[in-house]
Design an enzyme around this catalytic site. Structure first.
Site, PDB file in Angstrom:
ATOM      1  CB  CYS A  64      36.014  35.505  41.444  1.00 15.08           C
ATOM      2  SG  CYS A  64      36.756  37.082  41.020  1.00 15.08           S
ATOM      3  CG  ASP A  66      37.863  37.777  37.938  1.00 17.29           C
ATOM      4  OD1 ASP A  66      37.990  36.645  37.446  1.00 17.29           O
ATOM      5  OD2 ASP A  66      36.778  38.374  37.999  1.00 17.29           O
ATOM      6  CB  CYS A  90      34.519  36.002  34.536  1.00 20.16           C
ATOM      7  SG  CYS A  90      34.151  37.560  35.364  1.00 20.16           S
ATOM      8  CB  CYS A 133      33.886  42.390  37.127  1.00 20.48           C
ATOM      9  SG  CYS A 133      33.738  40.595  37.276  1.00 20.48           S
TER      10      CYS A 133
END
Length: 184
Positions: A64, A66, A90, A133
């Site tokens: 992603c 991150d 995000c 996350c």
């Protein structure tokens, strides 16, 4: 800010007739705690990474994009006295980082290392698609603890570097250089 951007993008994509029915769905998109940590992140910043009492963890999720940097300052009793983070990612990644900083401050290194991503995900009510996350936050604290321990080990058993001692006689003006090789 996050809520407003989410509403604007979600509601502008919905037909006019369904906008009123979309509001309850929007309210469930992100938990209030995620929005709170995203809009007002706690402990953002950096600590001097070369300080002996600072451990730095830098982790990323290639899937992603991150990236999370988490730094801890540990006092002489082995307690995390300060913690900072910087995250590129995000809202859930930022919220997970922010929550982790609040969670570990005041904990021993051992207790901080026991925090699991499931605790973070549960606290922030992250949807399954955002569990990575919370994994980043868990990986970041563990990486920072490893870095801190690595620094402490190097200080306890430093390898001596070599040096050259140069002196000049004031009477004769002769310069003498003596090599002192380091340990391998």
């Amino acid at each position: 800010m996050f809520r407003a951007a989410l509403q604007k993008s979600f509601l502008s994509a919905a037909p006019r007739a369904s906008r009123s029915s979309a509001r309850p769905v929007l309210a469930r998109a992100y938990h209030e705690k995620v929005i709170s940590h995203y809009e007002r992140p706690r402990n953002v910043g950096s600590l001097p990474k070369n300080d002996a009492d600072v451990g730095t963890g830098l982790v990323g999720a290639p899937a992603c994009g991150d990236v999370m940097k988490l730094q801890i300052r540990v006092n002489e009793d082995g307690i995390i006295s300060d913690v900072k983070f910087k995250t590129f990612g995000c809202g859930s990644a930022i919220a997970s980082s922010s929550y982790m900083t609040e969670r570990v401050k005041g904990l021993s290194l051992e207790d901080a290392g026991k925090i699991k991503n499931t605790e973070i995900a549960k606290e922030l009510a992250l949807p399954p698609v955002k569990l990575h996350c919370s994994m980043l936050a868990e990986d970041a604290i563990r990486s920072a603890i490893r870095d801190y321990h690595s620094k402490r080990a190097k200080m306890a058993n430093p390898k001596k570097t070599g040096f050259i001692d140069v002196s000049q006689s004031t009477a004769t003006g002769q310069t003498v250089a003596t090599a002192h090789p380091g340990e391998a």
